[in-house]
Design a protein around this motif. Structure first.
Motif, PDB file in Angstrom:
ATOM      1  N   ALA A   1       0.829  -1.212   0.000  1.00  0.00           N
ATOM      2  CA  ALA A   1       0.000   0.000   0.000  1.00  0.00           C
ATOM      3  C   ALA A   1       0.861   1.259   0.000  1.00  0.00           C
ATOM      4  O   ALA A   1       0.551   2.236  -0.689  1.00  0.00           O
ATOM      5  CB  ALA A   1      -0.925  -0.003   1.217  1.00  0.00           C
ATOM      6  N   LYS A   2       1.966   1.234   0.751  1.00  0.00           N
ATOM      7  CA  LYS A   2       2.834   2.411   0.840  1.00  0.00           C
ATOM      8  C   LYS A   2       3.453   2.769  -0.513  1.00  0.00           C
ATOM      9  O   LYS A   2       3.690   3.942  -0.801  1.00  0.00           O
ATOM     10  CB  LYS A   2       3.939   2.169   1.879  1.00  0.00           C
ATOM     11  CG  LYS A   2       3.493   2.355   3.325  1.00  0.00           C
ATOM     12  CD  LYS A   2       4.656   2.126   4.277  1.00  0.00           C
ATOM     13  CE  LYS A   2       4.229   2.287   5.730  1.00  0.00           C
ATOM     14  NZ  LYS A   2       3.941   3.697   6.066  1.00  0.00           N
ATOM     15  N   VAL A   3       3.760   1.739  -1.331  1.00  0.00           N
ATOM     16  CA  VAL A   3       4.365   2.011  -2.642  1.00  0.00           C
ATOM     17  C   VAL A   3       3.307   2.009  -3.750  1.00  0.00           C
ATOM     18  O   VAL A   3       3.634   1.959  -4.935  1.00  0.00           O
ATOM     19  CB  VAL A   3       5.491   0.994  -2.964  1.00  0.00           C
ATOM     20  CG1 VAL A   3       6.626   1.125  -1.963  1.00  0.00           C
ATOM     21  CG2 VAL A   3       4.955  -0.440  -3.000  1.00  0.00           C
ATOM     22  N   LYS A   4       2.040   2.024  -3.343  1.00  0.00           N
ATOM     23  CA  LYS A   4       0.912   2.091  -4.289  1.00  0.00           C
ATOM     24  C   LYS A   4       0.951   0.965  -5.323  1.00  0.00           C
ATOM     25  O   LYS A   4       0.643   1.153  -6.496  1.00  0.00           O
ATOM     26  CB  LYS A   4       0.872   3.458  -4.979  1.00  0.00           C
ATOM     27  CG  LYS A   4       0.617   4.615  -4.019  1.00  0.00           C
ATOM     28  CD  LYS A   4       0.577   5.948  -4.739  1.00  0.00           C
ATOM     29  CE  LYS A   4       0.128   7.089  -3.816  1.00  0.00           C
ATOM     30  NZ  LYS A   4       0.923   7.223  -2.585  1.00  0.00           N
ATOM     31  N   GLY A   5       1.365  -0.210  -4.852  1.00  0.00           N
ATOM     32  CA  GLY A   5       1.357  -1.388  -5.709  1.00  0.00           C
ATOM     33  C   GLY A   5       2.580  -1.550  -6.582  1.00  0.00           C
ATOM     34  O   GLY A   5       2.742  -2.581  -7.247  1.00  0.00           O
ATOM     35  N   ASP A   6       3.481  -0.581  -6.594  1.00  0.00           N
ATOM     36  CA  ASP A   6       4.684  -0.655  -7.440  1.00  0.00           C
ATOM     37  C   ASP A   6       5.853  -1.194  -6.615  1.00  0.00           C
ATOM     38  O   ASP A   6       6.530  -0.447  -5.916  1.00  0.00           O
ATOM     39  CB  ASP A   6       5.015   0.729  -8.000  1.00  0.00           C
ATOM     40  CG  ASP A   6       6.242   0.697  -8.903  1.00  0.00           C
ATOM     41  OD1 ASP A   6       6.697  -0.414  -9.267  1.00  0.00           O
ATOM     42  OD2 ASP A   6       6.760   1.781  -9.231  1.00  0.00           O
ATOM     43  N   VAL A   7       6.089  -2.507  -6.702  1.00  0.00           N
ATOM     44  CA  VAL A   7       7.177  -3.120  -5.933  1.00  0.00           C
ATOM     45  C   VAL A   7       8.476  -3.179  -6.744  1.00  0.00           C
ATOM     46  O   VAL A   7       9.460  -3.757  -6.293  1.00  0.00           O
ATOM     47  CB  VAL A   7       6.786  -4.534  -5.453  1.00  0.00           C
ATOM     48  CG1 VAL A   7       5.543  -4.479  -4.579  1.00  0.00           C
ATOM     49  CG2 VAL A   7       6.583  -5.496  -6.625  1.00  0.00           C
TER      50      VAL A   7
END
Length: 398
Positions: free
Chosen positions: A323-329
């Motif tokens: 959630a913190k990276v808005k789905g971009d891992v």
């Protein structure tokens, strides 16, 4: 009678609205978010299969509770059974990385498998979120920025066991463990905090079914108590045979990862009277654990074990970080920072990561007691570990 024609201005407005709607509909499939792939590796078959199954079930329960998502992103979990064989673990990791292209792998039940797959996974810059196995080497000099653990390092688990045994006042203790990485770490950790005398330390074969010779040997040694580490089916066999020898209730048995939520259903009242050191018990009094236990029992008709709790925490950790990276891992630095913040509520209580990215959580004295519905595990009191190996000091991570 034919309807009157629409005015030109209104007709144009309707056509424009229809065109916009068709354009949005045509674009919808391309805008749908692709599921995030997560690999799960665990020991799911054989005498120790209950441990990995608890890990997997709890992880999937967390995803189900979040509507099939973690961090608001749809996820697909690809499950692999290592069968407690390091070479199969490596094959599974290779498949997940090279064929399935997963950016995250979780699970890992046994330390010999973890030792085999830790480097190949982290060298590939794939995040490995362990939820049980904690071999000492990867907690220290061999640590990796791509490895996090929601459990503990093996020594820490048994430092708590050694401290508990000392707190109980036992002076002469007979120690037994399975002969693999976690078993050797177990004895090392136990020795660090046990202040009495070790009468003997015995290592037995992994998945050994018969302990009658060892039980006869320990009886002859006349210790004050016995301390054992036998996860999974090994623990079921040892405790049953210890009871059959007339020792349980007579010669105190203290254990770690031997009598727990994964083995108690098979042991039932045979285990009543044993004392364990554990990072988790179903009766821990915090809101997150209460809802977890209720949901787990409803879904799987059994009490959750520490393996389940640690894996549920792994899913909660990933939920918060994704959630913190808005789905971009794909941004490894940002995702690692999000994981390090550990911004979630653990079922174990207070939770934080040490500098080596391994959980530094609480431990408890957990007794096996007769409850309303049969034998159950009951956390009695916290264990305050006096001496720590502090592997984090030799881990170069910042």
């Amino acid at each position: 009678m034919s309807p009157a024609p629409l005015p030109a201005k209104r007709r144009g407005l309707l056509l424009a609205t229809l065109a916009t709607a068709l354009l949005c509909a045509a674009g919808a499939p391309s805008q749908a978010q692709e599921p995030l792939k997560i690999g799960f590796i665990g020991t799911l078959s054989g005498p120790a299969g209950a441990l990995g199954q608890d890990e997997y079930d709890a992880f999937m329960l967390a995803i189900q509770q979040k509507g099939g998502k973690l961090g608001g992103v749809p996820v697909t979990v690809i499950r692999e059974d290592d069968q407690l064989k390091p070479d199969l673990g490596v094959q599974a990791a290779t498949k997940l990385i090279k064929s399935d292209h997963v950016p995250i792998i979780t699970g890992v039940t046994f330390s010999n498998v973890m030792m085999a797959i830790h480097k190949p996974i982290t060298d590939a810059k794939v995040f490995l979120i362990g939820s049980n196995a904690g071999p000492a080497p990867i907690a220290g000099k061999s640590c990796s920025p791509f490895f996090f653990s929601t459990s503990w390092d093996n020594d820490q688990l048994h430092e708590a066991g050694g401290q508990l045994t000392s707190d109980l006042g036992y002076k002469n203790v007979y120690v037994m463990a399975a002969n693999y990485q976690a078993g050797r770490d177990a004895v090392s950790g136990f020795k660090r905090d046990f202040t009495g005398k070790i009468v003997n330390e015995v290592y037995t074969q992994v998945n050994q079914p018969d302990y009658s010779a060892e039980i006869a040997q320990l009886q002859a040694s006349k210790p004050d108590a016995v301390y054992v580490f036998y996860p999974g089916g090994m623990g079921v066999n040892f405790v049953k045979q210890y009871r059959q020898a007339g020792l349980l209730g007579k010669l105190p048995l203290v254990s770690v990862s031997t009598i727990d939520g994964s083995t108690l259903p098979a042991l039932k009242s045979l285990a009543v009277g044993a004392i364990t050191s554990a990072p988790y018990a179903p009766n821990l009094d915090n809101p997150q654990n209460k809802q977890f236990v209720e949901a787990f029992v409803k879904a799987y008709k059994r009490q959750p074990s520490m393996y389940a709790a640690q894996s549920y925490d792994a899913a909660s950790l990933l939920d918060s970080a994704i959630a913190k990276v808005k789905g971009d891992v794909s941004n490894a630095s940002a995702f690692r920072s999000a994981l390090k913040s550990a911004d979630f509520k653990s079922v174990r209580g207070a939770f934080k990561f040490a500098s080596n990215q391994i959980a530094d959580g609480p431990f408890y004295r957990v007794d096996v007691v007769e409850g309303k519905n049969g034998a159950e595990l009951k956390a009695v009191s916290p264990i305050h570990i006096q001496k720590r190996a502090n592997f984090a000091a030799s881990c170069p991570l910042k």
